[in-house]
Each structure stands twice: as structure tokens, then as C-alpha cells.
Design a protein around this motif. Structure first.
Motif, mmCIF file in Angstrom:
data_model
loop_
_atom_site.group_PDB
_atom_site.id
_atom_site.type_symbol
_atom_site.label_atom_id
_atom_site.label_comp_id
_atom_site.label_asym_id
_atom_site.label_seq_id
_atom_site.Cartn_x
_atom_site.Cartn_y
_atom_site.Cartn_z
ATOM 1 N N ALA A 68 0.825 -1.213 0.000
ATOM 2 C CA ALA A 68 0.000 0.000 0.000
ATOM 3 C C ALA A 68 0.854 1.255 0.000
ATOM 4 C CB ALA A 68 -0.936 0.001 1.204
ATOM 5 N N ARG A 69 0.241 2.321 -0.456
ATOM 6 C CA ARG A 69 0.844 3.653 -0.438
ATOM 7 C C ARG A 69 -0.154 4.586 0.239
ATOM 8 N NH1 ARG A 69 0.954 4.046 -5.314
ATOM 9 N NH2 ARG A 69 3.042 3.291 -5.687
ATOM 10 N N TYR A 70 0.304 5.319 1.232
ATOM 11 C CA TYR A 70 -0.546 6.252 1.965
ATOM 12 C C TYR A 70 -0.180 7.680 1.568
ATOM 13 C CZ TYR A 70 -1.811 2.422 5.093
ATOM 14 O OH TYR A 70 -2.276 1.235 5.609
ATOM 15 N N SER A 71 -1.163 8.431 1.131
ATOM 16 C CA SER A 71 -0.980 9.856 0.860
ATOM 17 C C SER A 71 -1.690 10.622 1.966
ATOM 18 C CB SER A 71 -1.583 10.224 -0.495
ATOM 19 O OG SER A 71 -0.966 9.472 -1.519
ATOM 20 N N VAL A 72 -0.922 11.381 2.753
ATOM 21 C CA VAL A 72 -1.457 12.058 3.926
ATOM 22 C C VAL A 72 -1.432 13.565 3.675
ATOM 23 C CG1 VAL A 72 -1.198 12.416 6.419
ATOM 24 C CG2 VAL A 72 -0.608 10.206 5.404
ATOM 25 N N ARG A 73 -2.546 14.226 4.056
ATOM 26 C CA ARG A 73 -2.654 15.685 3.906
ATOM 27 C C ARG A 73 -3.154 16.273 5.216
ATOM 28 N NH1 ARG A 73 -6.979 18.969 2.333
ATOM 29 N NH2 ARG A 73 -8.168 17.132 1.749
ATOM 30 N N VAL A 74 -2.372 17.188 5.773
ATOM 31 C CA VAL A 74 -2.755 17.914 6.983
ATOM 32 C C VAL A 74 -3.309 19.259 6.526
ATOM 33 C CG1 VAL A 74 -1.974 18.881 9.175
ATOM 34 C CG2 VAL A 74 -0.897 16.799 8.278
ATOM 35 N N GLN A 119 -4.401 22.669 7.426
ATOM 36 C CA GLN A 119 -4.263 23.584 8.552
ATOM 37 C C GLN A 119 -5.470 24.511 8.689
ATOM 38 O OE1 GLN A 119 -0.452 24.754 6.918
ATOM 39 N NE2 GLN A 119 0.504 24.256 8.889
ATOM 40 N N LYS A 120 -6.118 24.820 7.596
ATOM 41 C CA LYS A 120 -7.283 25.709 7.647
ATOM 42 C C LYS A 120 -8.478 24.992 8.280
ATOM 43 C CE LYS A 120 -9.723 29.058 4.846
ATOM 44 N NZ LYS A 120 -9.840 29.669 3.533
ATOM 45 N N LEU A 121 -8.767 23.773 7.839
ATOM 46 C CA LEU A 121 -9.867 22.994 8.408
ATOM 47 C C LEU A 121 -9.494 22.329 9.736
ATOM 48 C CD1 LEU A 121 -11.241 21.155 5.238
ATOM 49 C CD2 LEU A 121 -12.240 23.129 6.399
ATOM 50 N N GLU A 122 -8.198 22.298 10.041
ATOM 51 C CA GLU A 122 -7.670 21.603 11.216
ATOM 52 C C GLU A 122 -8.082 20.136 11.213
ATOM 53 O OE1 GLU A 122 -8.761 23.879 14.669
ATOM 54 O OE2 GLU A 122 -7.266 25.415 14.227
ATOM 55 N N LYS A 123 -7.842 19.489 10.077
ATOM 56 C CA LYS A 123 -8.148 18.066 9.909
ATOM 57 C C LYS A 123 -7.005 17.391 9.156
ATOM 58 C CE LYS A 123 -13.115 17.872 10.136
ATOM 59 N NZ LYS A 123 -13.268 16.910 11.176
ATOM 60 N N VAL A 124 -6.921 16.079 9.326
ATOM 61 C CA VAL A 124 -5.926 15.283 8.622
ATOM 62 C C VAL A 124 -6.659 14.220 7.823
ATOM 63 C CG1 VAL A 124 -3.885 13.820 8.839
ATOM 64 C CG2 VAL A 124 -4.276 15.652 10.484
ATOM 65 N N PHE A 125 -6.310 14.101 6.545
ATOM 66 C CA PHE A 125 -6.919 13.118 5.648
ATOM 67 C C PHE A 125 -5.830 12.219 5.099
ATOM 68 C CE2 PHE A 125 -9.439 17.007 5.437
ATOM 69 C CZ PHE A 125 -10.687 16.520 5.785
ATOM 70 N N ALA A 126 -6.192 10.985 4.807
ATOM 71 C CA ALA A 126 -5.251 10.051 4.194
ATOM 72 C C ALA A 126 -5.995 9.172 3.203
ATOM 73 C CB ALA A 126 -4.571 9.192 5.255
ATOM 74 N N ILE A 127 -5.286 8.803 2.145
ATOM 75 C CA ILE A 127 -5.818 7.868 1.157
ATOM 76 C C ILE A 127 -4.827 6.718 1.060
ATOM 77 C CG2 ILE A 127 -6.409 7.504 -1.266
ATOM 78 C CD1 ILE A 127 -7.162 10.497 -1.370
ATOM 79 N N ARG A 128 -5.333 5.518 1.262
ATOM 80 C CA ARG A 128 -4.496 4.327 1.082
ATOM 81 C C ARG A 128 -4.859 3.702 -0.245
ATOM 82 N NH1 ARG A 128 -5.504 -1.038 4.339
ATOM 83 N NH2 ARG A 128 -6.862 -1.354 2.562
#
Length: 196
Positions: free
Chosen positions: A127-133, A135-144
Motif C-alpha cells: 500500500a501507499r498512503y498519501s497524507v494531507r494535513v 491547517q485551515k480545516l484543522e483536519k488530517v486526511f489520508a488515502i491508502r
């Protein structure tokens, strides 16, 4: 012969019977506590937060799916992104039943955008994880995403879902009654008496 009325009340009782029933209640209470503890799964107690101060952005929480798939393994993660180093440090641990796995520290090169930080975790074989923090929404998202070809020989990646979307959330789970499906008469009586 001694008259029954002259003997004090504490001498007339069969104390071994009283002790037997007290011990029976204590053992039942201990059994019910053991049942509750055995059926209460461990959960990480983390709050989902994203805090940015200067060159440091810190995010923590628990990965939960947002694409409607099956639940993920319980665990927690903390991500520290340092702009001056152009890196993100990710510390995570999992919980398997009652056991907490040892923490895993990974360091990834990161890129900074206007209101976001992103990095890619290409370490797993399948798998490859793409992580995005954000800062404006104050949330962290990831796609595997599943790799078409595993990065290490001997791995069969076909059982892994092709794509999964996740976000960091609080570590709390909806309460599942650990007493459900068990015979717990003392606990049931206490619920009836105190109305809870």
C-alpha cells in the motif's frame, strides 16, 4: 436449661449461614466485574487535534474510515511536521484486543502548500498512503491505495482493498454495553433500583 428470651439475639443467629451468603454475594460481584472487564475492549483515549505554531504543526487522533468501509484496527497516531526540516514525523501504535503494540516512528519528506502539508508513506509492501494535513480545516486526511506490484517479493496484495479514505478523529467509540448477552443479576438489580 436457658430460656430462649434470655439469650441475646446475636447468639441465636447461625453466623456461618450469614457468612456463607455474604461470601456468595462477594463472589458474584467479583464474577460480574470480571465479565464486564473481559468484554470492554481497550480504546485509545486521544482527542483529534491539529495545532500549528510557527514552523511546527502537530496532529493527533485515531484513523477512521470516511468511505463507508469496515472499521480499522484500533490505535492512535501523532504527526509532527517541521517546516524548517521539511519533514513529518509520524508515531503510531495499534491495539490488539487487550494488548498495545510498541510505537512505530516513521519520518517522511513533506511539502508545504498555502494551508496544507502533505507527505507520502510508501513503506508498506502492498500500500501507499498519501497524507494531507489541512491547517485551515484543522483536519488530517489520508488515502491508502493498493500497489499493483508489491515492493517486496512474496506478498500477495490482491486481498487488500484498492482504495480507502481515512481521517483522524477522536479515539472514542460509540458505547457498546459490555454486559449485553451475559447473566449479571446484581448489575441488573442495581440498574433497576437506580434507574440507569
Amino acid at each position: 436449661m436457658v430460656e430462649q428470651d434470655t439469650v441475646p439475639w446475636w447468639c441465636r443467629w447461625n453466623w456461618w449461614k450469614v457468612a456463607f451468603f455474604i461470601m456468595l454475594l462477594l463472589f458474584e460481584g467479583a464474577r460480574e466485574i470480571a465479565v464486564i472487564q473481559a468484554n470492554s475492549p481497550a480504546q485509545p483515549a486521544t482527542l483529534a487535534t491539529v495545532v500549528s505554531t510557527g514552523d511546527l504543526t502537530v496532529a493527533q487522533g485515531r484513523w477512521n474510515r470516511i468511505d463507508g468501509g469496515s472499521a480499522l484496527v484500533a490505535g492512535a497516531v501523532r504527526i509532527d511536521c517541521r517546516r524548517d526540516e521539511r519533514r513529518c514525523y509520524e508515531v503510531s501504535y495499534g491495539i490488539n484486543g487487550e494488548y498495545v503494540n510498541s510505537p512505530d516512528l516513521s519520518i517522511y519528506p513533506a511539502t508545504w502548500g498555502v494551508d496544507q502539508i502533505s507527505y507520502e508513506n510508501n513503506d508498506p509492501a502492498c500500500a501507499r498512503y498519501s497524507v494531507r494535513v489541512d491547517q485551515k480545516l484543522e483536519k488530517v486526511f489520508a488515502i491508502r491505495e493498493r500497489k499493483d506490484k508489491p515492493s517486496m517479493a512474496g506478498f500477495d496484495c490482491t486481498k487488500l482493498e484498492r482504495r480507502m479514505e481515512m481521517t483522524l478523529t477522536d479515539g472514542s467509540e460509540p458505547f457498546a454495553d459490555p454486559a449485553k448477552g451475559h447473566f449479571l443479576p446484581m448489575l441488573t438489580l442495581l440498574k433497576v433500583v437506580f434507574g440507569k
